[in-house]
Every structure is written in structure tokens, then in C-alpha cells.
Enzyme design. Structure first.
Site, mmCIF file in Angstrom:
data_model
loop_
_atom_site.group_PDB
_atom_site.id
_atom_site.type_symbol
_atom_site.label_atom_id
_atom_site.label_comp_id
_atom_site.label_asym_id
_atom_site.label_seq_id
_atom_site.Cartn_x
_atom_site.Cartn_y
_atom_site.Cartn_z
ATOM 1 N N VAL A 195 0.922 -1.189 -0.036
ATOM 2 C CA VAL A 195 -0.105 -0.163 -0.110
ATOM 3 C C VAL A 195 0.754 1.280 0.153
ATOM 4 O O VAL A 195 2.024 1.268 0.696
ATOM 5 C CB VAL A 195 -1.042 0.135 1.252
ATOM 6 C CG1 VAL A 195 -2.202 -1.012 1.226
ATOM 7 C CG2 VAL A 195 -0.028 -0.088 2.409
ATOM 8 N N SER A 196 0.586 2.337 -0.587
ATOM 9 C CA SER A 196 1.377 3.790 -1.037
ATOM 10 C C SER A 196 1.034 4.209 0.370
ATOM 11 O O SER A 196 0.260 3.988 1.398
ATOM 12 C CB SER A 196 0.713 4.288 -1.929
ATOM 13 O OG SER A 196 -0.712 4.964 -1.783
ATOM 14 N N THR A 197 1.674 5.405 0.661
ATOM 15 C CA THR A 197 1.314 6.338 1.772
ATOM 16 C C THR A 197 0.022 6.714 1.813
ATOM 17 O O THR A 197 -0.501 6.766 2.874
ATOM 18 C CB THR A 197 2.277 7.625 1.985
ATOM 19 O OG1 THR A 197 3.735 6.998 1.936
ATOM 20 C CG2 THR A 197 2.155 8.483 3.133
ATOM 21 N N GLU B 12 -2.652 5.399 0.759
ATOM 22 C CA GLU B 12 -3.659 4.269 0.864
ATOM 23 C C GLU B 12 -3.370 3.836 2.323
ATOM 24 O O GLU B 12 -4.550 3.442 2.963
ATOM 25 C CB GLU B 12 -3.301 3.050 0.027
ATOM 26 C CG GLU B 12 -3.528 3.347 -1.592
ATOM 27 C CD GLU B 12 -3.111 2.330 -2.398
ATOM 28 O OE1 GLU B 12 -3.536 1.938 -3.368
ATOM 29 O OE2 GLU B 12 -2.007 1.463 -2.250
ATOM 30 N N GLN B 13 -2.190 3.996 3.034
ATOM 31 C CA GLN B 13 -1.980 3.606 4.190
ATOM 32 C C GLN B 13 -2.699 4.614 5.199
ATOM 33 O O GLN B 13 -3.316 4.417 6.387
ATOM 34 C CB GLN B 13 -0.556 3.687 4.698
ATOM 35 C CG GLN B 13 -0.203 3.237 6.043
ATOM 36 C CD GLN B 13 1.424 3.408 6.090
ATOM 37 O OE1 GLN B 13 1.893 4.125 5.855
ATOM 38 N NE2 GLN B 13 1.946 2.142 6.711
#
Length: 214
Positions: free
Chosen positions: A10-12, A14-15
Site C-alpha cells: 500500500v502507498s502512503t 492508501e495507508q
């Protein structure tokens, strides 16, 4: 039993949304694995984009897969969606070439890429062919532009030198790898040629010849 590395990312952004997608990715992979009778070992990178392959857990997974087949304890890597692994066609092409050279499978469930099956292998080969075609088209356009500039008396381009670290890495790989496997690994590690392009069997052979002639 077949054991696959299940890779989650997950990207930042999405996180920030409570790990959006992690459980969905895990569920998709687990259901696919159950249907194929696979065991899954999980690797996960949180808060990282897919702009490059320089991610701790992905690199750990690729290192584990890089062991010679007779000593390797896993059979490949599986992702729920291709963009979890890479957003770059060239990066993914490099991974596919490395997998083919080292005899492990790559599975991207959303695209039907599963190099452990004949159909999935065909899809992967089509993707690699498209990537190679794209590189050749770019190279042809560059060549035409340079020829036009030369006719007009203009200089185009620059003198490029391969970084010593890249040359050293190439020679180290060639001690134990084929030309194709060396090219694939250099691409996976994002080490470009002196002109900034991806590695091929031909460029590896040419650079090795130049380096050994010094």
C-alpha cells in the site's frame, strides 16, 4: 506442495486510509492459492509507492527467489494486482525475464499472468514483447532525430560513461549468471546502461567485452 511468496503493498496515501486494500489483496491471493493448493509466505511493504522496485520487503522476496532452483524453498511470487508489484512495464518485464532465467513463477491475478501455466506464460511473453517493441520504437525515433540533427550540422546527445559501480556489479553477476539473467537482474536493480536505457543480452555482452579489454 508449491510455496509462493504473497506480496502486498500500500502507498502512503492508501495507508492513511486505514491500510486500504491490504486485506482485500490478502484475501484475493489466499483464495487463488487455495484453489491451486499453494502455501503462501507473506511479504508486505506499507507506505511505499510502486514507482521503483527499491522496496525492502520486495527486495527481500526477490533475494529469496534468486537462490538456485535446487536450494530454493519457494516457487514464485504472487500479487493480487500488477500495480502492487510495479507500475512500470519495463520493471515488470525485467522481473519476468529474471523469473524465466531462474525458473520461478510470477503471478499477477488481475491480468491473468501466471507463468506456472502455459496460458499465463503466453500473456507474460506478450507483455515482454510489447515492452521490447516500445524500447525499439523509442530507439528508432532517437536515431532518426540524431540523423536529422547531423544533417543540419547540430550536435545531439552527450558522451556517457558507465558508472564504475554498475560495471563492477555487471562483472560480479556474470561470474555466476548467463547474459540474459545478468541483464534481467541489472534491470530489476534499476542500474541503467551508460545511455540511460535498459539492459539487453547484447548490451551486457558489449560492456563485458569492453571492461575485460581494459
Amino acid at each position: 506442495m508449491t510455496t509462493m511468496l504473497g506480496y502486498l503493498r500500500v502507498s502512503t496515501e492508501e495507508q492513511a486510509h486505514s491500510g486500504l486494500g491490504l486485506e482485500a489483496q490478502r484475501d484475493t491471493i489466499q483464495r487463488y492459492a487455495d484453489a491451486h493448493g499453494w502455501d503462501v509466505v507473506w511479504y508486505m511493504d506499507e507506505g511505499l509507492s510502486a514507482k521503483s522496485l527499491d522496496r525492502p520487503q520486495l527486495q527481500a522476496a526477490l533475494t529469496r527467489l534468486h537462490v538456485i532452483p535446487k536450494r530454493r524453498d519457494v516457487d514464485g511470487i504472487v500479487v493480487a494486482k500488477l500495480d502492487r508489484l510495479s507500475r512500470s512495464v519495463h520493471d515488470f518485464s525485467g522481473i519476468l525475464k529474471l523469473a524465466a532465467a531462474r525458473k520461478w513463477a510470477v503471478v499477477a491475478i488481475d491480468l491473468g499472468v501466471d507463468t506456472s501455466t502455459p496460458t499465463g506464460k503466453l500473456v507474460a511473453n506478450v507483455m515482454m514483447s510489447v515492452a521490447e517493441w516500445e524500447r525499439e520504437v523509442i530507439g528508432e525515433r532517437t536515431s532518426v532525430a540524431m540523423q536529422a540533427a547531423k544533417r543540419q550540422g547540430r550536435h545531439m546527445g552527450r558522451v556517457s560513461t558507465l558508472p564504475q559501480a554498475t560495471g563492477d556489479r555487471l562483472m560480479t553477476l556474470r561470474a555466476t549468471h548467463t547474459l540474459a539473467a545478468t541483464a534481467a537482474q541489472l534491470n530489476v536493480e534499476k542500474l541503467t546502461t551508460a545511455t540511460g536505457t535498459v539492459w539487453t543480452v547484447g548490451t551486457v555482452a558489449n560492456v563485458q567485452k569492453r571492461l575485460t579489454a581494459v
